[in-house]
Design a protein around this motif. Structure first.
Motif, PDB file in Angstrom:
ATOM      1  N   ARG A 113      23.835   0.947  37.738  1.00 27.69           N
ATOM      2  CA  ARG A 113      24.023   0.188  39.143  1.00 27.69           C
ATOM      3  C   ARG A 113      25.627  -0.220  38.603  1.00 27.69           C
ATOM      4  O   ARG A 113      26.431  -0.828  37.409  1.00 27.69           O
ATOM      5  CB  ARG A 113      23.742  -1.056  38.874  1.00 27.69           C
ATOM      6  CG  ARG A 113      24.265  -1.344  40.639  1.00 27.69           C
ATOM      7  CD  ARG A 113      22.468  -2.358  41.550  1.00 27.69           C
ATOM      8  NE  ARG A 113      23.049  -3.261  42.802  1.00 27.69           N
ATOM      9  CZ  ARG A 113      22.307  -3.910  43.302  1.00 27.69           C
ATOM     10  NH1 ARG A 113      21.196  -4.210  43.010  1.00 27.69           N
ATOM     11  NH2 ARG A 113      23.299  -4.366  44.433  1.00 27.69           N
ATOM     12  N   GLU A 121      29.645  -0.513  46.108  1.00 33.55           N
ATOM     13  CA  GLU A 121      27.876  -0.627  45.504  1.00 33.55           C
ATOM     14  C   GLU A 121      27.755   0.339  44.739  1.00 33.55           C
ATOM     15  O   GLU A 121      27.582   1.152  46.380  1.00 33.55           O
ATOM     16  CB  GLU A 121      27.447  -1.633  45.449  1.00 33.55           C
ATOM     17  CG  GLU A 121      28.085  -3.235  45.062  1.00 33.55           C
ATOM     18  CD  GLU A 121      26.380  -3.773  45.244  1.00 33.55           C
ATOM     19  OE1 GLU A 121      25.669  -3.827  44.252  1.00 33.55           O
ATOM     20  OE2 GLU A 121      26.081  -3.784  46.820  1.00 33.55           O
ATOM     21  N   PHE A 212      25.468   2.623  46.653  1.00 28.29           N
ATOM     22  CA  PHE A 212      24.237   2.338  46.455  1.00 28.29           C
ATOM     23  C   PHE A 212      23.233   1.714  47.261  1.00 28.29           C
ATOM     24  O   PHE A 212      23.774   1.467  48.582  1.00 28.29           O
ATOM     25  CB  PHE A 212      24.456   0.856  45.523  1.00 28.29           C
ATOM     26  CG  PHE A 212      23.501   0.655  44.882  1.00 28.29           C
ATOM     27  CD1 PHE A 212      22.673   0.943  43.759  1.00 28.29           C
ATOM     28  CD2 PHE A 212      22.130   0.112  46.053  1.00 28.29           C
ATOM     29  CE1 PHE A 212      21.624   0.423  43.090  1.00 28.29           C
ATOM     30  CE2 PHE A 212      21.547  -1.064  45.182  1.00 28.29           C
ATOM     31  CZ  PHE A 212      20.691  -0.939  43.916  1.00 28.29           C
ATOM     32  N   HIS A 214      20.506  -0.193  49.400  1.00 27.33           N
ATOM     33  CA  HIS A 214      19.815  -0.929  49.726  1.00 27.33           C
ATOM     34  C   HIS A 214      18.340  -1.356  49.775  1.00 27.33           C
ATOM     35  O   HIS A 214      18.147  -0.534  50.587  1.00 27.33           O
ATOM     36  CB  HIS A 214      20.654  -2.302  50.111  1.00 27.33           C
ATOM     37  CG  HIS A 214      21.900  -2.580  48.838  1.00 27.33           C
ATOM     38  ND1 HIS A 214      21.372  -3.969  47.438  1.00 27.33           N
ATOM     39  CD2 HIS A 214      22.410  -2.416  48.891  1.00 27.33           C
ATOM     40  CE1 HIS A 214      22.916  -3.637  47.291  1.00 27.33           C
ATOM     41  NE2 HIS A 214      23.282  -2.779  48.264  1.00 27.33           N
ATOM     42  N   GLY A 215      17.152  -1.997  49.758  1.00 27.92           N
ATOM     43  CA  GLY A 215      15.826  -1.903  50.113  1.00 27.92           C
ATOM     44  C   GLY A 215      15.088  -0.637  50.370  1.00 27.92           C
ATOM     45  O   GLY A 215      14.013  -0.657  50.707  1.00 27.92           O
TER      46      GLY A 215
END
Length: 306
Positions: A113, A121, A212, A214-215
């Motif tokens: 990451r 991100e 990136f 998320h979730g």
């Protein structure tokens, strides 16, 4: 084999113990050597159900399955050599932030990451630096093993040929990025699927930088899906719809859709307090493209079955 019991049930019990013992040795071998050996073990573990049971005894699938989620990662000092070679500078000169501990490790690459200078991100996928150097000798060894070792009378030669052919297409991050964008284009307009955006300025043969996501929720963990407010039947329907549309409408088959490559996220529905599932497809290294004639035949087969 000559000394096996005559009764079929007893023979099967003895052979299962033999296969379990051999499978554990294969697991140790893959963990020790890593790289293509881990990939080979994952390849075997994916052959479950249908014709897979005829080619590979179930104990191999069951024992080697652990490697689909838990491949060992490499130290960052080793991985940064790829960044320097491909991008010309160390990670600290390119990224605003870079996490040296990977968030995921697979057989061919690991993912870190990071954050770009503009604040975006990203997930940075880096192929292991020793892969290409070791590939020729590893495949030579696989072919030799395939021709000499026949556990329980099973012929392993076909497996080695299929493995080598599919693996070579996965060792090109630019090819994977193009596959991702192509699949996203084919499915654009469908609210129930998400694709990470490729950062082409930092993507090379051995490194892939993408948005990136998320979730992410694992499709193999129903408790987590329910806790996020999703209904399991809708989750299954979304996975089925997206992968089936790709294959039957567009002739584009995702070649590695296991729980480490495809995830779900909970998406908000406008004008409603409910959430619905959306499929997130992360790994696009292996696709099969179906000829138009075969695609139409498959559609007719599905309609006939229905």
């Amino acid at each position: 084999m000559k000394n096996l019991p005559e009764r079929e049930e007893e023979r099967e019990q003895v052979m299962r113990k033999v296969h379990e013992r051999s499978a554990r040795k294969c697991l140790d071998l893959a963990r020790t050597n890593g790289g293509l050996y881990t990939k080979a073990a994952q390849f075997v573990a994916s052959l479950q159900g249908g014709a897979g049971d005829k080619g590979i005894p179930k104990p191999y699938v069951e024992v080697l399955r652990v490697l689909t989620d838990a491949a060992p990662h490499h130290p960052f000092a080793e991985m940064e050599s790829v960044i320097v070679r491909e991008l010309g500078s160390p990670a600290s000169h390119i990224f605003l932030r870079f996490d040296e501990v990977p968030i995921a490790a697979a057989s061919l690459a690991q993912v870190h990451r990071a954050q770009l200078p503009d604040g975006m991100e990203v997930a940075v996928k880096i192929l292991y630096p020793s892969l290409r150097r070791e590939m020729a000798s590893d495949f030579a060894m696989f072919r030799r093993l395939g021709s000499q070792i026949r556990p329980g009378g099973y012929d392993m030669g076909w497996l080695v040929e299929d493995f080598e052919r599919t693996l070579r297409s996965e060792l090109d991050c630019e090819h994977e990025a193009r596959n991702c964008e192509r699949a996203a284009k084919l499915l654009e307009g469908r609210e129930s699927v998400r694709f990470p955006r490729v950062v082409w300025s930092l993507t090379r043969k051995d490194i892939l930088v993408m948005q990136f996501m998320h979730g992410l929720l694992r499709i193999s963990e129903p408790e987590a899906l329910l806790a996020s407010g999703l209904e399991l039947e809708e989750c299954g329907q979304v996975v089925s719809d997206v992968l089936t549309e790709l294959a039957l409408v567009h002739g584009c088959v995702h070649g590695d859709p296991h729980a480490g490559n495809i995830y779900l996220v909970a998406r908000e529905v406008e004008g409603s307090s409910r959430v619905k599932p959306a499929l997130v497809m992360l790994d696009h290294g292996l696709y099969h493209h179906v000829e138009e004639r075969v695609r139409k035949d498959l559609c007719l087969l599905f309609l006939a079955c229905i």
